[in-house]
Design a protein around this motif. Sequence first.
Motif, PDB file in Angstrom:
ATOM      1  N   MET A 144       0.851  -5.693   5.457  1.00  0.00           N
ATOM      2  CA  MET A 144       0.644  -4.524   4.614  1.00  0.00           C
ATOM      3  C   MET A 144       1.792  -4.394   3.620  1.00  0.00           C
ATOM      4  N   SER A 145       1.526  -3.724   2.504  1.00  0.00           N
ATOM      5  CA  SER A 145       2.586  -3.445   1.548  1.00  0.00           C
ATOM      6  C   SER A 145       3.317  -2.176   2.002  1.00  0.00           C
ATOM      7  N   PHE A 146       4.392  -1.841   1.299  1.00  0.00           N
ATOM      8  CA  PHE A 146       5.218  -0.697   1.692  1.00  0.00           C
ATOM      9  C   PHE A 146       4.469   0.628   1.612  1.00  0.00           C
ATOM     10  N   ASP A 147       3.432   0.696   0.797  1.00  0.00           N
ATOM     11  CA  ASP A 147       2.663   1.932   0.694  1.00  0.00           C
ATOM     12  C   ASP A 147       1.482   1.974   1.654  1.00  0.00           C
ATOM     13  N   GLY A 148       1.470   1.082   2.648  1.00  0.00           N
ATOM     14  CA  GLY A 148       0.451   1.140   3.691  1.00  0.00           C
ATOM     15  C   GLY A 148      -0.881   0.526   3.324  1.00  0.00           C
ATOM     16  N   MET A 149      -0.946  -0.194   2.213  1.00  0.00           N
ATOM     17  CA  MET A 149      -2.189  -0.836   1.788  1.00  0.00           C
ATOM     18  C   MET A 149      -2.203  -2.272   2.305  1.00  0.00           C
TER      19      MET A 149
END
Length: 167
Positions: free
Chosen positions: A89-94
């Motif tokens: 996942m990316s840092f923004d939770g995506m």
Amino acid sequence: MRLRIPSNSIASIKFQPNVHVPSYPVDSIIKDFTHILRPQTAARFESHPKRGLWIRVLANGFGGKATVRRWVRRRVREAVRQEFKTRGMSFDGMAVENIGGKELKGTMELFVKKEAVAAEWSNVRAQLGKVVEALVAMAEEGRKRGSIRGRHGMFQKGRRVQDTGLL
């Protein structure tokens, strides 16, 4: 809604699923109708994309030098970033990879504790790994039920209901 994660000596966590809450300075400007910066601040907040996970790391709960507080905030933020990366996942939770559509939505605030300054890096990663794992599990459970609701049912899917001060 507070996550219940046992023996987390690094930070206390406040997580509000499906709700994107502005930071304290932005919120105080938006609520003050006489503030000179209110129109452009409100417009900037409304135009900000409301997707993914908004993460705030705060280190105001203990004294000390500002450089130490900034360092520990960067350290915790980087640990969370690496834990998300290990889960695809990316840092923004995506979701970055096609791994079943895991996606986190909402606002998470990490209130760093004094013990995080002296903690070893492996301990910081392990403790925050539990936090990320609990977030992913909560998102999975909410997806199965159809929505994630707060502790008192105040948060409904996609919108914020009037805050009653119970959190």
